[in-house]
Design a protein around this motif. Sequence first.
Motif, PDB file in Angstrom:
ATOM      1  N   GLU A 198       7.139  12.976   8.672  1.00 22.73           N
ATOM      2  CA  GLU A 198       5.711  13.078   8.349  1.00 22.73           C
ATOM      3  C   GLU A 198       4.863  12.392   9.422  1.00 22.73           C
ATOM      4  O   GLU A 198       3.825  12.926   9.827  1.00 22.73           O
ATOM      5  CB  GLU A 198       5.421  12.448   6.989  1.00 22.73           C
TER       6      GLU A 198
ATOM      7  N   THR B 223       0.821  -1.219   0.000  1.00 25.05           N
ATOM      8  CA  THR B 223       0.000   0.000   0.000  1.00 25.05           C
ATOM      9  C   THR B 223       0.849   1.261   0.000  1.00 25.05           C
ATOM     10  O   THR B 223       0.334   2.345  -0.223  1.00 25.05           O
ATOM     11  CB  THR B 223      -0.923   0.028   1.236  1.00 25.05           C
ATOM     12  N   THR B 224       2.132   1.123   0.281  1.00 22.72           N
ATOM     13  CA  THR B 224       2.982   2.312   0.375  1.00 22.72           C
ATOM     14  C   THR B 224       4.165   2.261  -0.569  1.00 22.72           C
ATOM     15  O   THR B 224       5.109   3.024  -0.424  1.00 22.72           O
ATOM     16  CB  THR B 224       3.504   2.493   1.813  1.00 22.72           C
TER      17      THR B 224
ATOM     18  N   ASP C 214      13.911  11.823   6.818  1.00 22.71           N
ATOM     19  CA  ASP C 214      13.540  11.695   5.414  1.00 22.71           C
ATOM     20  C   ASP C 214      13.302  10.254   4.971  1.00 22.71           C
ATOM     21  O   ASP C 214      13.098   9.997   3.781  1.00 22.71           O
ATOM     22  CB  ASP C 214      14.629  12.322   4.534  1.00 22.71           C
TER      23      ASP C 214
ATOM     24  N   ARG D  65       6.719   3.100  -2.961  1.00 19.05           N
ATOM     25  CA  ARG D  65       7.174   4.381  -3.520  1.00 19.05           C
ATOM     26  C   ARG D  65       6.366   5.580  -3.035  1.00 19.05           C
ATOM     27  O   ARG D  65       6.407   6.642  -3.637  1.00 19.05           O
ATOM     28  CB  ARG D  65       7.215   4.327  -5.038  1.00 19.05           C
ATOM     29  N   LYS D  66       5.606   5.405  -1.986  1.00 26.25           N
ATOM     30  CA  LYS D  66       4.894   6.541  -1.383  1.00 26.25           C
ATOM     31  C   LYS D  66       4.843   6.364   0.140  1.00 26.25           C
ATOM     32  O   LYS D  66       3.833   6.570   0.770  1.00 26.25           O
ATOM     33  CB  LYS D  66       3.489   6.685  -1.978  1.00 26.25           C
ATOM     34  N   HIS D  67       5.988   5.947   0.665  1.00 27.91           N
ATOM     35  CA  HIS D  67       6.091   5.708   2.099  1.00 27.91           C
ATOM     36  C   HIS D  67       5.971   7.014   2.898  1.00 27.91           C
ATOM     37  O   HIS D  67       6.158   8.096   2.362  1.00 27.91           O
ATOM     38  CB  HIS D  67       7.421   5.018   2.437  1.00 27.91           C
ATOM     39  N   LYS D  68       5.667   6.851   4.161  1.00 33.67           N
ATOM     40  CA  LYS D  68       5.595   7.996   5.066  1.00 33.67           C
ATOM     41  C   LYS D  68       6.926   8.082   5.804  1.00 33.67           C
ATOM     42  O   LYS D  68       7.392   7.103   6.379  1.00 33.67           O
ATOM     43  CB  LYS D  68       4.452   7.796   6.063  1.00 33.67           C
ATOM     44  N   THR D  69       7.525   9.245   5.784  1.00 32.54           N
ATOM     45  CA  THR D  69       8.801   9.424   6.485  1.00 32.54           C
ATOM     46  C   THR D  69       8.551   9.555   7.980  1.00 32.54           C
ATOM     47  O   THR D  69       7.425   9.822   8.423  1.00 32.54           O
ATOM     48  CB  THR D  69       9.534  10.686   5.996  1.00 32.54           C
TER      49      THR D  69
END
Length: 180
Positions: free
Chosen positions: A21, A11-12, A85, A14-18
Amino acid sequence: MNLKFQVPAPTTFRKHKTAKEALENPPISKDAPNNEITSQSQVVIERLKFIRPGQNAWTADIPDNLRLNVRGAKLSQIYRRLDPDKPSYTLTGSGGGGTHGYHWEEPRALTNRERARIQTFPDNFIFEGSKESARKQIGMAVPPRLSEIIFTAVLKTIAGIEYENISPHYGGQLLFFENF
């Protein structure tokens, strides 16, 4: 009836949450439950000043007087700072001696609320017991978001509803049971 569970698709990817964030969006209220800051000894504060984000006590360039005098295993978790990051590394529920997880900028251990945020617990979830007990509960828990993804896939499998999935094989080895 033969049900075939499919491994849910990431579900994440290449769009992980740092880590930044997770901890700052939205900001955690100072009076949020389980948000007590642990006081650090002066030696720990001085040691943390030499550890950059993403580093730990073994990878940082720390002066001899602040180095740890430990024989044997050199765990990567010891005095490891989050990298703002990147996604957080695994936060454990056991141990001590520098394994609490540390803020990337401030010379301090993460609060239990920060640890809970990283584990995807909602901010209104309250951990009961002492500060140490709450830390163990958070570190030993399956992240709620992961539980939601797995249980949704199980329920959809039982109901015969398709969902995005990936092959259960990795490097030629089966990752999960194909039938249940």
